[in-house]
Design an enzyme around this catalytic site. Structure first.
Site, short mmCIF file in Angstrom:
data_model
loop_
_atom_site.label_atom_id
_atom_site.label_comp_id
_atom_site.label_asym_id
_atom_site.label_seq_id
_atom_site.Cartn_x
_atom_site.Cartn_y
_atom_site.Cartn_z
N ASN A 136 0.83 -1.22 0.00
CA ASN A 136 0.00 0.00 0.00
C ASN A 136 0.86 1.27 0.00
O ASN A 136 0.39 2.36 0.25
CB ASN A 136 -0.95 0.01 1.21
CG ASN A 136 -0.19 0.04 2.54
OD1 ASN A 136 1.04 0.04 2.57
ND2 ASN A 136 -0.93 0.07 3.64
N HIS A 138 3.46 1.86 2.02
CA HIS A 138 4.05 2.31 3.29
C HIS A 138 5.57 2.14 3.28
O HIS A 138 6.12 1.26 2.63
CB HIS A 138 3.38 1.67 4.51
CG HIS A 138 3.68 0.24 4.78
ND1 HIS A 138 2.71 -0.73 4.86
CD2 HIS A 138 4.85 -0.39 5.05
CE1 HIS A 138 3.28 -1.89 5.15
NE2 HIS A 138 4.58 -1.71 5.26
N GLU A 143 1.88 4.36 7.49
CA GLU A 143 0.75 3.94 6.66
C GLU A 143 0.21 5.14 5.88
O GLU A 143 0.53 6.30 6.19
CB GLU A 143 -0.35 3.38 7.57
CG GLU A 143 0.05 2.13 8.33
CD GLU A 143 0.00 0.86 7.48
OE1 GLU A 143 0.04 0.94 6.23
OE2 GLU A 143 -0.08 -0.24 8.08
C1 GLP Z 1 6.80 -4.27 7.05
C2 GLP Z 1 7.94 -3.39 7.52
C3 GLP Z 1 8.38 -2.47 6.42
C4 GLP Z 1 8.62 -3.27 5.16
C5 GLP Z 1 7.34 -3.92 4.70
C6 GLP Z 1 7.48 -4.72 3.42
O1 GLP Z 1 5.58 -3.64 7.10
N1 GLP Z 1 7.63 -2.60 8.67
O2 GLP Z 1 9.55 -1.77 6.82
O3 GLP Z 1 9.12 -2.45 4.14
O4 GLP Z 1 6.95 -4.78 5.74
O5 GLP Z 1 7.82 -6.03 3.74
P1 GLP Z 1 8.29 -7.12 2.75
O6 GLP Z 1 9.70 -6.80 2.42
O7 GLP Z 1 8.19 -8.40 3.56
O8 GLP Z 1 7.39 -7.10 1.58
#
Ligand code: GLP
Length: 238
Positions: A136, A138, A143
């Protein structure tokens, strides 16, 4: 904003690891901003592989993690404290007192957020920060709707973010809140590298590429920063 497309996840991880290690070679006292999640795992694996055999990479490095869940003990397997031990800290020669992660069990989380901001300032600010990307948009746990000048704060996690992180909690519920560096905190890093891999990130990457800035899409704040490199693999870029 600079963009590089790598053929696949291993290539993206190798590129990210070499940027991190080059950063330390250039400045052995580098202050890093470090992410968790599945995307940076390959980068950490390579960094650990090199540092084990090569040289004392992390002796004077300072590391600030982007975020932590609220309410779980730090030795919980889903905590970002555990993640960092497992994937990086216990394998390299970083000094424990130079590793910072927000304390999600602090009695007063507002005080903890202020303490974290102060610690970053006292370390001379972030030098090189790596970020993952939520589907999304973030960054860290900021968020959609988070102001671009936000500082470290407590956040209620969106349902989609909690679902996306469920694998780290097995059959236990994903925490509802986290403490995260703010977007303003991240933007003060001298350099930023954003990593995105896989088809799940394609829509978010397409939106980021438009260059349109909106608080509804936190990663778009990065367009205001003078030194951002986005590393994507072909699956995320398509
Ligand atoms: C979590 C972390 C973020 C990260 C995101 C994406 O929400 N707090 O810092 O960027 O996940 O995660 P992934 O790399 O597992 O897709």
């Amino acid at each position: 904003m600079n963009w590089e497309t790598l053929p696949d996840y291993p290539a993206l991880s190798a590129r990210a690891a070499s940027l991190l290690l080059d950063g330390i070679r250039h400045d052995p006292k580098l202050v890093l901003g470090l992410p968790t999640g599945s995307t940076p795992v390959g980068m950490y694996d390579r960094v650990v592989g090199e540092c084990k055999s090569a040289y004392h990479c992390f002796r004077e490095v300072v590391a600030f993690n982007l975020d932590e869940y609220v309410g779980i003990p730090r030795d919980h397997p889903g905590s970002y404290f555990s993640f960092m031990q497992q994937h990086l800290f216990k394998h390299v020669d970083i000094d424990e007192k130079n590793t910072f992660i927000p304390n999600g069990r602090a009695p007063d989380l507002k005080v903890e957020a202020e303490r974290y901001e102060r610690a970053i300032r006292n370390a001379g600010s972030l030098g090189l920060t790596f970020l993952g990307l939520g589907s999304n948009g973030h960054i860290a746990f900021n968020e959609p709707g988070t102001p671009f000048d936000s500082r470290t704060h407590v956040v209620a996690l969106s349902e989609s973010t909690r679902r996306a992180n469920a694998a780290f909690f097995l059959d236990q519920p994903v925490p509802t809140h986290a403490i995260t560096m703010g977007i303003g905190t991240i933007l003060e890093s001298r350099s930023i590298v954003l990593l995105a891999s896989g088809a799940k990130k394609r829509d978010a990457i397409a939106r980021l590429r438009t260059g349109e800035q909106s608080v509804d899409f936190p990663a778009s704040a990065l367009w205001s920063h003078p030194d951002v490199l986005v590393l994507v693999d072909e699956a995320a870029a398509a």
